[in-house]
Design an enzyme around this catalytic site. Structure first.
Site, mmCIF file in Angstrom:
data_model
loop_
_atom_site.group_PDB
_atom_site.id
_atom_site.type_symbol
_atom_site.label_atom_id
_atom_site.label_comp_id
_atom_site.label_asym_id
_atom_site.label_seq_id
_atom_site.Cartn_x
_atom_site.Cartn_y
_atom_site.Cartn_z
ATOM 1 C CG HIS A 69 -1.675 1.288 1.389
ATOM 2 N ND1 HIS A 69 -2.541 1.846 0.460
ATOM 3 C CD2 HIS A 69 -1.610 2.182 2.415
ATOM 4 C CE1 HIS A 69 -2.973 3.013 0.922
ATOM 5 N NE2 HIS A 69 -2.425 3.236 2.101
ATOM 6 C CG HIS A 79 0.924 7.206 3.911
ATOM 7 N ND1 HIS A 79 1.381 6.306 2.974
ATOM 8 C CD2 HIS A 79 -0.345 6.841 4.183
ATOM 9 C CE1 HIS A 79 0.415 5.447 2.683
ATOM 10 N NE2 HIS A 79 -0.653 5.748 3.408
ATOM 11 C CG ASP A 80 -0.858 4.304 6.517
ATOM 12 O OD1 ASP A 80 -1.413 5.338 6.918
ATOM 13 O OD2 ASP A 80 -1.320 3.580 5.616
ATOM 14 C CD GLU A 90 -3.267 6.630 12.939
ATOM 15 O OE1 GLU A 90 -4.349 6.192 13.339
ATOM 16 O OE2 GLU A 90 -2.728 7.638 13.434
ATOM 17 C CG ASP A 91 -1.680 2.042 10.485
ATOM 18 O OD1 ASP A 91 -2.449 2.601 11.279
ATOM 19 O OD2 ASP A 91 -1.901 1.951 9.272
#
Length: 740
Positions: free
Chosen positions: A61, A86-87, A90-91
């Site tokens: 992704h 980008h993630d 957050e993840d």
């Protein structure tokens, strides 16, 4: 076996990484490649134990998002690195301080902005999606690349959401059509906008989407041979003039065809310019404009143009930076074809938007339309005191607005959204000029402040130091810049009046033996159908709430408890007439609307904006003051409601057939032949046994126009009725309208 799979997966990941470097729009230096490699390694390690719902490794992704950022949006190494990461915060266990330590401040800033957006989207306590969008747009204050990477992220999510539940697909698709596609449009990313719109339609109106795609496939071969036929003739003339060019055939997007079908009230077959021809030419910068008009001349030598459909965005580029000549010509077999003419520089800006715009802008001193728009947006975000939904609605209107070009008294050109007024123009010059506007002259003639401007108008603003905005001014303007400034000035006055109004209200209620507290304030806001306590106090301060109204409220308040118990008993009593409806022998005679997964029977009203009838695809919307309102799935307001208020949407569907009857309005057009009216009423009343509630028919110069309101039991009967009316000799078109 698992090891072989992992080895195969690792090879695929490495292949994707090489592809990412290969397709980058910007030239990458050795340092750029090092930065991207580092971001890639950190992302691979951070996401190593994660899988997507489809089962593939999660790292695919961020790589896919980075590929969109690199090739379709055209950002450089910093943007690509941020897209890969980008993630991560957050993840995964990686923190923002880890990113700040490992990477340069710009990458860290972009990742922080993207993390903020992710947290906003997942915050279930936020009352409205609109508030999420406002917070997301605030990141534009830091760096526009945050939004560009977010658009790439949204595009890839839209491309890969088959595994999601249907209600989630509809919510995400609605958000996409509501804000992300317009944002892509405004940032000049037309390819991404087109993909987002088509995917949005795929999930919000799947049946219609598949129908259009299927019909486009059926006509593709015929359309391509038609385009080739036109191209060959133009190619011959362009070659004779020794112009270096490429001709591309371009099918219209599914979404734009659907929009034309709705706007023009036509079937797929009747949308006339489903294909466009694009001529992209190479040239020196000083020949650019001259060559565009030369190609225009060559095209119009062969094919007659439609005078009303020439768009010159070379002399006056769009504020997105878009430049091109668009014309529509009458091709062979009497078909209209759109022709777009642009240089390779213009083509690059149209494809890459923001990134290409700045690539070509280097060294230029003039502020671009995009820069001006970004500055206006920042100003609107910083000054906006409106509620989030109003802000997003205003902002959205300015995202998609078509443009007009007007002149100042000194002859300077200004771009404004279509529909802008002379007062909007005053605010576009400067907020302080707008606030002091006493009058406006357009083309030398004094006009009202709400005069709608047209391209080519020259406007002069008359100011006065004593002038102040009034509430009516909000109805005179369309641009969010003007609205925000007017609201800010009005709010200052409103607050002073509201303070006095609150004291007055307290005194008057005391006489009526009611204590002003938070509960009473909320009750009064609902009672007078206002939005906030400030509205209530302000209306009290200006005297628009009368003593009798307060007495009525106080009287109602004393009866509220009794009414509550009465309603409770009435609703729950098994002996009411409504309970009989659920008996098997009676229920088969009713069309019933049921709500939610458990198919509950709840009180509701049918919305007037789309007038649903049994059999229509519908959903319920829980309003604040009017209970459940039922809307059609393709209601003009559906996308906005599903996007802004997803938490208030409830499933709804019709069950059984019905003895109940519903009103539907039909517009009928055709050729005015003898006996047509008689035949029409015969088909409706005698053959179909449908009651006509009202009928309005007129004929002019051989054309028949009619509007008939019929009473039908359900959608199937209405469809049969429409089909039968269409069979009448002379009838051209029958369409259902949704507003009385």
């Amino acid at each position: 076996m698992a090891e072989i799979d992992i080895e195969k997966e690792n090879k695929a990941i490495a292949q994707e990484y090489k592809e990412l470097l290969r397709i980058s729009y910007q030239k990458l230096s050795a340092d750029d490649k090092k930065l991207i490699r580092k971001a890639f390694d950190v992302a691979v390690e951070a996401h190593q134990n994660q899988r997507r719902k489809s089962g593939e490794a999660y790292i695919f992704h961020p790589i896919a998002v980075a590929k969109i950022v690199a090739s379709e949006i055209g950002l450089g190494a910093t943007g690509i690195a941020a897209a890969l990461l980008h993630d991560v915060v957050e993840d995964t266990a990686t923190t923002l301080s880890d990113i700040e330590t490992l990477f340069n401040p710009k990458v860290a800033q972009l990742v922080e902005g993207l993390t903020k957006i992710s947290q906003v989207q997942k915050d279930l306590n936020v009352s409205m999606q609109a508030e999420n969008f406002r917070k997301m747009l605030l990141t534009l204050n830091d760096d526009v690349r945050v939004i560009l990477i977010k658009l790439a992220d949204r595009l890839h999510n839209m491309q890969t959401m088959e595994a999601m539940a249907e209600y989630k697909q509809v919510k995400i698709a609605s958000e996409t059509l509501y804000i992300y596609a317009p944002l892509a449009h405004r940032l000049g990313l037309y390819n991404i906008k087109m993909k987002l719109e088509d995917l949005g339609l795929k999930y919000t109106e799947p049946t219609i989407y598949q129908e259009i795609v299927s019909k486009m496939k059926d006509t593709k071969e015929e359309q391509e041979s038609y385009i080739n036929e036109i191209s060959q003739l133009i190619q011959k003339s362009l070659d004779e003039e020794q112009i270096e060019y490429v001709i591309k055939g371009r099918p219209k997007s599914v979404y734009s065809i659907r929009r034309k079908m709705i706007n023009q009230n036509v079937r797929f077959e009747e949308v006339y310019d489903k294909f466009a021809l694009r001529i992209v030419y190479k040239c020196k910068s000083n020949d650019e404009k001259f060559l565009a008009w030369k190609i225009y001349s060559i095209v119009t030598d062969h094919y007659r143009p439609s005078p009303s459909r020439l768009r010159d965005w070379i002399s006056s580029p769009k504020s997105t930076g878009y430049e091109a000549l668009h014309l529509t010509v009458m091709g062979p077999k009497g078909r209209w074809v759109e022709v777009q003419i642009r240089s390779d520089r213009m083509d690059e800006i149209a494809e890459k938007g923001y990134a290409a715009h700045y690539k070509y802008k280097q060294g230029a001193t003039e502020e671009s339309g995009l820069d001006i728009w970004l500055n206006l947006l920042k100003e609107a975000l910083e000054n906006s005191e409106s509620n989030a939904v109003d802000f997003v609605e205003d902002f959205k209107m300015n995202l998609y607005a078509k443009e007009i070009f007007v002149f100042t008294p000194k002859g300077e050109i200004k771009s404004l959204p279509k529909g802008a007024t002379s007062l909007d123009f005053a605010f576009s010059i400067h907020s302080e000029i707008g606030v002091k506007t006493r009058g406006t002259r357009v083309n030398g003639k004094l006009v009202p402040l709400n005069f709608e401007l047209k391209s080519g108008d020259q406007i002069e603003v008359i100011t006065s130091p004593n002038q102040k905005p009034t509430m009516h001014w909000l109805d005179y303007v369309t641009t969010s810049r003007a609205k925000n400034k007017i609201r800010n000035v009005l709010n200052e006055n409103t607050k002073k009046i509201a303070e006095d109004g609150k004291e007055l209200l307290q005194r008057k209620l005391k006489h009526l033996k009611v204590t002003l507290n938070e509960q009473v304030i909320n009750e009064l806001v609902n009672y007078f159908r206002l939005k906030t306590s400030l509205d209530l106090f302000y209306r009290m301060g200006i005297g628009s709430i009368e003593n009798q109204q307060l007495k009525d409220y106080a009287a109602q308040k004393s009866n509220t408890l009794m009414n509550f118990f009465k309603n409770k008993i009435k609703r729950s009593s098994p002996n009411t007439a409504d309970a009989d409806i659920h008996k098997p022998e009676i229920s088969s005679n009713y069309d019933m609307l049921v709500f939610g997964i458990d198919q509950d029977k709840l009180d509701y009203t049918l919305s007037t904006c789309c007038s649903p009838i049994p059999g229509d695809d519908v959903f319920g919307f829980v309003t604040i003051n009017e209970g459940i309102k039922v809307h059609k799935r393709d209601c003009p307001n559906a996308i906005s409601l599903q996007s802004n208020y997803a938490y208030r949407i409830i499933l709804a569907k019709w069950i059984d057939s019905s003895q109940q009857e519903y009103k539907a309005i039909l517009n009928i057009t055709g050729m005015d032949t003898l006996g047509l009216t008689n035949e029409l009423t015969k088909v409706i009343s005698n053959n179909m046994h449908v009651n006509i509630q009202s009928i309005s028919l007129s004929g002019e110069a051989g054309i028949f126009n009619g509007q008939v309101a019929v009473i039908v039991r359900n959608n199937n009967i209405l469809k049969r009725l429409i089909d039968n009316i269409k069979k009448i000799d002379g009838i051209e078109k029958v369409t259902r309208v949704y507003k009385n």
